[in-house]
Design a protein around this motif. Structure first.
Motif, PDB file in Angstrom:
ATOM      1  N   THR A  83       0.756  -1.156   0.027  1.00 26.02           N
ATOM      2  CA  THR A  83       0.023   0.169  -0.043  1.00 26.02           C
ATOM      3  C   THR A  83       0.851   1.270  -0.029  1.00 26.02           C
ATOM      4  O   THR A  83       1.880   1.182   0.344  1.00 26.02           O
ATOM      5  CB  THR A  83      -1.054   0.186   1.164  1.00 26.02           C
ATOM      6  N   ALA A  87      -3.053   6.650  -1.409  1.00 24.76           N
ATOM      7  CA  ALA A  87      -4.026   5.404  -1.930  1.00 24.76           C
ATOM      8  C   ALA A  87      -3.965   5.308  -3.480  1.00 24.76           C
ATOM      9  O   ALA A  87      -4.093   6.416  -4.272  1.00 24.76           O
ATOM     10  CB  ALA A  87      -5.163   5.469  -1.478  1.00 24.76           C
ATOM     11  N   LYS A 151      -8.559   4.010   1.919  1.00 20.81           N
ATOM     12  CA  LYS A 151      -7.617   3.107   2.481  1.00 20.81           C
ATOM     13  C   LYS A 151      -7.919   2.199   3.039  1.00 20.81           C
ATOM     14  O   LYS A 151      -7.102   1.002   2.722  1.00 20.81           O
ATOM     15  CB  LYS A 151      -7.064   4.017   3.591  1.00 20.81           C
ATOM     16  N   GLU A 154      -8.088   0.070  -0.381  1.00 22.52           N
ATOM     17  CA  GLU A 154      -6.528  -0.340  -0.862  1.00 22.52           C
ATOM     18  C   GLU A 154      -5.997  -1.387  -0.086  1.00 22.52           C
ATOM     19  O   GLU A 154      -5.267  -2.445  -0.567  1.00 22.52           O
ATOM     20  CB  GLU A 154      -5.462   0.955  -0.613  1.00 22.52           C
TER      21      GLU A 154
END
Length: 261
Positions: A83, A87, A151, A154
């Motif tokens: 990650t 993002a 997030k 992601e």
């Protein structure tokens, strides 16, 4: 079980030493934080582990297999998820479609250009979204989501490849304090349950000291301290060059607070 072994990584850019003899290991299910001031070498170290940068010398092994210098896609195929500080998602697609795209890539079906992504791996995508608390938003465009939810999406994308190792570059950047605590608690729970090793960088000391099992402190490309959160928090040199009194108090406070997933 030792998952990742990094030995003697060195990297220079012209006359600047970005990493000098960086060595550490990471166990399955463990969260290892790499912290330090700007320019400490954190991104360089991540780049060498993840395949974005080739080290000048040193080695990286995943479950005993050398991966030093392999391109990032080859490393991803071996079970390393990632990650990013900002993002990486397709904002024009729905939440589920983003995860489905990752599953399509993981299963090697990207060459079938006639395949309809919406029909592929939807049940698996929904299961992954359920794990990160986003199943109820599966059919919403990512562009409509709050950043904290992006997030989480992601994270589901990174989990689509069933990673053994997860590299997280400042996972809570740009998030509100409560969102930060929730995302890190979620990540820690998944990592420990599924035995995924997590290597992460972070400037939020509350997140680091509340969730990391061990911490490495980098300054000018060198590791100046390593150990448990308590050991690092009490290290005089770390206090002097990085944490300071403010960081030390924040770290102490984070241990008393409970993160809410």
């Amino acid at each position: 079980m030792t998952l990742l072994v990094v030995e003697g990584l060195n990297k220079r850019f012209g006359g600047v030493t970005a990493a000098r003899d960086v060595s550490f290991s990471l166990d399955a299910g463990e969260l290892l934080a790499v912290i330090g001031p700007n320019g400490a070498g954190k991104s360089t170290t991540f780049g060498m582990v993840g395949g974005q940068l080739r080290p000048d010398s040193g080695s990286v092994s995943l479950l005993g297999e050398p991966i030093t210098g392999l391109p990032s896609r080859a490393i991803w195929r071996k079970g390393v998820g990632r990650t990013f500080q900002v993002a990486q998602t397709f904002v024009s697609m729905t939440v589920a479609e983003n995860v489905q795209m990752a599953l399509v890539s993981h299963h090697g079906r990207t060459r079938n250009l006639l395949a309809r992504t919406r029909a592929l791996y939807r049940p698996e995508a929904l299961d992954l979204l359920d794990r990160v608390g986003m199943r109820g938003d599966a059919d919403r465009p990512v562009a409509e989501l709050a950043y904290g939810d992006v997030k989480r999406v992601e994270l589901a994308i990174a989990l689509a490849a069933a990673p053994k190792l997860l590299l997280m570059d400042e996972p809570t950047a740009g998030m509100a304090p409560r969102e930060r605590a929730a995302l890190m608690a979620l990540t820690a729970g998944i990592a420990r349950r599924d035995r995924i090793g997590v290597l992460f960088t972070e400037h939020d000391m509350d997140a680091v000291f509340a969730h990391a099992d061990r911490i490495l402190v980098l300054v000018r490309g060198e590791i100046i301290a390593r150990g448990s959160p308590d050991e690092v928090r009490g290290n005089a040199r770390v206090k002097q060059v990085y944490l300071g009194e403010t960081g030390s108090r924040a770290a102490l406070r984070s241990r008393r607070e409970t993160a809410v997933p």
